[in-house]
Scaffold this active site. Structure first.
Site, short mmCIF file in Angstrom:
data_model
loop_
_atom_site.label_atom_id
_atom_site.label_comp_id
_atom_site.label_asym_id
_atom_site.label_seq_id
_atom_site.Cartn_x
_atom_site.Cartn_y
_atom_site.Cartn_z
N SER A 112 -1.86 -5.31 1.87
CA SER A 112 -0.58 -4.71 2.28
C SER A 112 0.47 -5.09 1.25
O SER A 112 0.34 -6.13 0.59
CB SER A 112 -0.15 -5.27 3.63
N ASP A 113 1.50 -4.27 1.07
CA ASP A 113 2.69 -4.80 0.41
C ASP A 113 3.19 -5.92 1.32
O ASP A 113 2.83 -6.01 2.50
CB ASP A 113 3.74 -3.70 0.19
N TRP A 114 4.06 -6.76 0.78
CA TRP A 114 4.44 -7.97 1.51
C TRP A 114 5.20 -7.62 2.81
O TRP A 114 6.24 -6.98 2.76
CB TRP A 114 5.25 -8.87 0.58
N ALA B 213 -1.12 -1.25 -0.46
CA ALA B 213 -0.60 -0.19 0.41
C ALA B 213 0.91 -0.37 0.59
O ALA B 213 1.38 -1.47 0.86
CB ALA B 213 -1.29 -0.24 1.76
#
Ligand code: BGC
Length: 882
Positions: A257-259, A224
């Site tokens: 999640s993206d980081w 995401a």
């Protein structure tokens, strides 16, 4: 779409499990069940706090283990143009593949599958379970900083190749992660912007490649994105994550999640985000435990997240009890199962992607845009003096900046590789022509000496606030970055320092530029004298702490051969975020006027000039968009001056995305080489000298100027809104709708032979879902064997442009190869979905009756054959295939 991406690989796997017997009884309630436990059973058996612990990373790249259910840690690593591993370190190099825009230019799903399978095997051999790739956002704007990481401006091409990538990686038992879901098509303010995009445009363009990777290729993770879509951050986007991705498409994997993109507790958890990365901190932890206790997040929802994580673990072989039982004929599952049995190659050298395959792939991606009087391939018997010119001839840019970057095992430099392929009697001159770097280049290998070991490189120390050395080592690179693993007391806002010492032996006398880069306080001393002492700003985007941290420079005068002792001290800033990075740059000062004049002289004295231009190291990167389509520095002038004195001027463009080419008409040939990975030089020599054909076709339109580009800048307004008001009309669809001519059209590319398009027939409707098979016959009318990319576009009935719809859109493509004079028949399958459009009022795909036109040809502007397809009824299209 044709090729392997059409095969469905979601074959249900049956699993048999022995009851769980191992583990800590305090952590796991005993399982009393009559049937083998599912992932859901295992999830339900864990205490809430333990479940929650599993759902945030253990560190930057690893997930947590849970021995009581047989779960080990899983390790993630970035891609897509290589597998870096959990460190950026010259002692842990990786194969560097052509970047995805180059793979997009191959239009070859089989090739992408082979590369991805080899990449998966390399990942496996390095102990990586999850590859954070492919990137399937669309080249909405040619200025997109991360466009080199995307396959194309078109969703069908992107979806077809990305699906092949996913299947390839997963065939090695390594999970693919399709990213960044969705609307992360540009970098400016990527953490916060709100992409306002209509449902039909989302469905028909931006979601389509994700849908293909989920439904056709069966990806095991989706990432995401940072940005919002229609007001809701993607990590909190209930509608897109739960309703569309999971419920409608049936995605059974993990949404990570993206980081650092998970920035709330309840909204992310409720939106069905499954994994918050990195860790161990993050918005979940204790707060999520409380939310479960309070009933805000149900146990059921929590168990679903854990079950998905365990399913992923089973798929990659991280759940030791029990092994996977395969569905018959499931080859990708078989590889995964082999992994379960023989997981580790500890102590063995990593299985790097084969250099021969990388060389072949790069040549297959090169696009011959122009070839006046068959200037290419060069006739080696007719050349006795060749001028190789250009900044990228000597300093090639093989990959883009940001998280995708790897430390390559080796780099084939174009000037060297061309020299090596020519007979000895050919005189080859090499001149850089001009300088394009944005930050002072890293000191070349061999020019620095570690004062402690006496070997090439430098001495690195971590020093605490009292001045005590707490760790030290030798490093070969002067460009260092860390996510984890720095000693306590060193890091953002901490008192410890990073210190580099080295001895620099200049190759030439005169002025040199020294630079240090990093986010924080920087000091540089040369022979004990302080020449730099200053502070750099904290960037907006944490990735810039690594990609383009603030740089401080000083000029100093040096004698050739007389070493200078250099000492760098770096104190990371309070308030800094992201990877910790520090860099030492050194370059002799050179004047562009002199470099240009030298190149011109060399060109005038040669039979042919090969001018290799393009991006500099930081022109294209994650974290920011390009400000202009122009080539950096004085490269346009360089080409014009060289072409004016040598009519056999061949220009090679080393850029991951389009650049303006005002000089194209003056060059005998123009070859687009993208960011081609480590084998740039060898592949280029193959193509220039005719051992290989340039096999590429443009996956993105090359604009004639900046004013006619359908979407150029992607800057959100003051309210943070990024309006996708162009609707469906990006790339070639925008040019076609406006009746404007680009410099080179989507799909264009010449190769070394010529093709006749002889016939197209609508062969049959496939029974299971209404796909249409076309049979196309082409003939190689040139003098050598070659590759053609047969492209089928579909034009809707009536006047689609009046309804804001594309004049035509790519529906399918296929690679065909034939010997001179030979004809070849190829089947191109147009998916039923290509005939449908998304109706917002019905919230469904519908197919309008009427006469569709299939146009078949060699590019979106070179359509040679047409066929009419009449659909009689208005129907709901089967959405089974993207
Ligand atoms: C990037 C992702 C990447 C992640 C981990 C993010 O900044 O957007 O593509 O996988 O960092 O490096």
């Amino acid at each position: 779409m044709t090729g392997p991406e059409l095969t469905t690989h979601l074959a249900a796997r049956t699993t048999t499990m022995a009851p769980v017997v191992s583990g800590d009884p305090a952590a796991a309630a005993p399982l009393v069940i009559a049937r083998p436990p599912t992932e859901r059973d295992l999830a339900a058996s864990l205490p809430v706090a333990e479940k929650v612990r599993l759902l945030s990373g253990a560190d930057s790249w690893r997930t947590h283990d849970c021995p009581s259910v047989g779960l080990r840690q899983m390790v993630t690593s970035d891609g897509p143009n290589g597998v870096r591993g959990a460190t950026k370190d010259e002692r842990n190099p990786s194969a560097c593949l052509p970047s995805p825009s180059a793979l997009g230019a191959s239009w070859d799903a089989d090739l992408v599958y082979r590369l991805a399978a080899a990449l998966g095997a390399e990942a496996r051999s390095k102990g990586i379970d999850v590859l954070l790739a492919p990137t399937v956002n669309l080249m909405r704007t040619p200025l997109g900083g991360r466009g080199f990481e995307f396959f194309a401006e078109d969703p069908v091409l992107t979806g077809g190749l990305a699906s092949a990538f996913v299947r390839g990686v997963q065939s090695a038992g390594v999970a693919a992660t399709v990213k960044h879901f969705v609307g992360n098509d540009s970098e400016t303010e990527r953490w916060t912007y709100d992409a306002r995009v209509s449902e039909s445009v989302l469905r028909e363009l931006y979601l389509l490649p994700f849908e293909a990777c989920v439904r056709v290729a069966g990806t095991w993770l989706v990432m995401a994105a940072y940005n919002k879509v229609n007001g809701s951050p993607m990590t909190e986007n209930l509608r897109l994550l739960r309703d569309v991705l999971k419920n409608e498409w049936g995605f059974d994997g993990v949404v990570t999640s993206d980081w650092h993109a998970a920035r709330s507790t309840h909204a992310t958890a409720l939106a069905t985000l499954d994994l918050s990365m990195p860790g161990p901190e993050g918005p979940w932890g204790e707060l999520l435990v409380r939310a479960v206790d309070e009933g805000i997040v149900t146990k059921d929802l929590l168990d679903d997240k854990v079950a998905r994580l365990l399913r992923l673990a089973r798929r990659v072989g991280a759940l030791t009890q029990p092994a996977v039982q395969l569905a018959p004929g499931d080859a990708s599952g078989r590889a995964a199962n082999d992994r379960v049995i023989a997981r580790t190659t500890n102590g063995q050298a990593p299985a790097l992607v084969d250099a021969g395959l990388l060389r072949h792939a790069a040549a297959e991606s090169f696009v011959l845009l122009r070839n006046a009087d068959d200037a290419l391939p060069l006739d080696r018997s007719a050349i006795s003096r060749l001028a190789v010119i250009g900044p990228n001839a000597v300093s090639p840019v093989i990959q883009g900046g940001g998280s995708a970057g790897v430390t390559p095992v080796s780099v084939s430099v174009p000037a060297d590789a061309i020299r090596a392929e020519l007979p000895d009697h050919v005189q080859v001159s090499v001149s850089a022509g001009c300088q394009t770097w944005h930050t002072v280049p890293d000191a070349p290998p061999g020019i620095l000496t570690d004062p402690v070991t006496g070997t090439p490189g430098l001495h690195l120390e971590f020093i605490d606030r009292e001045g005590t050395v707490i760790a030290a080592e030798h490093r070969a690179s002067a460009n260092l970055a860390w996510w984890d693993g720095v000693p306590d007391g060193i890091g953002w806002g901490k008192p410890g320092r990073v210190v580099l010492t080295t001895s620099f032996r200049p190759r030439e006398s005169g002025s040199h530029l020294l630079s240090v880069a990093g986010v924080g306080s920087l000091l540089l001393q040369a022979d004990g004298v302080t020449v730099i002492d200053g502070v750099t700003a904290v960037p907006d985007d944490p990735v810039e702490a690594m990609t383009r941290p603030g740089e401080l420079r000083a000029g100093i005068s040096l004698e050739a051969g007389t070493p200078a002792r250099l000492r760098v001290e770096f104190l990371p800033a309070a308030g800094g975020e992201g990877p910790l990075a520090v860099r030492l740059g050194i370059a002799p000062v050179a004047e562009d006027d002199d470099l240009l004049a030298a190149a011109e002289t060399a060109a005038a004295a040669a039979d042919a000039a090969v001018v290799i231009v393009g991006s500099a190291e930081l022109t294209e990167s994650e974290g920011f968009d390009r400000p202009t389509l122009a080539l950096p520095g004085r490269q346009d002038e360089l080409i014009a001056r060289v072409a004016a004195v040598n009519r056999n001027t061949i220009v090679v463009v080393n850029s991951g995305m389009p650049v303006l080419m005002p000089w194209a008409g003056q060059a005998a040939a123009v070859l687009y080489a993208w960011l081609p990975g480590q084998e740039f030089g060898t592949a280029l020599a193959d193509v220039l000298l005719g051992q290989a054909e340039p096999g590429g076709r443009l996956p993105v339109t090359i604009p004639a100027d900046e004013t006619t580009v359908p979407v150029l800048h992607a800057e959100p307004g003051a309210d943070g809104v990024l309006d996708y008001s162009e609707g469906l009309l990006i790339g070639y669809r925008g040019y076609d709708a406006a009746g404007l001519a680009p410099a080179y059209a989507f799909g264009h590319g010449l190769g070394y032979t010529t093709w006749d398009y002889e016939s197209v027939e609508c062969a049959r409707w496939l029974p299971d879902g209404g796909d249409l098979e076309l049979s196309v016959r082409v003939r190689n009318t040139g003098g050598r064997s070659g590759k053609e990319v047969v492209q089928a576009y579909l034009a809707e009935p009536g006047d689609p442009a009046r309804r804001g719809r594309p004049v035509r859109a790519l529906a399918a493509f296929a690679v065909v190869r034939a010997a001179p004079g030979e004809s070849a028949q190829v089947t191109v399958t147009i998916p039923a979905r290509a005939f449908a459009r998304y109706d917002e009022s019905l919230a469904s795909w519908i197919t309008q009756g009427g006469e569709f036109t299939v146009q078949v040809g060699a590019s979106s502007r070179d359509l040679r054959l047409t066929a009419a397809v009449r659909l009689t009824a208005l129907s709901s299209a089967r959405p089974g295939r993207a």
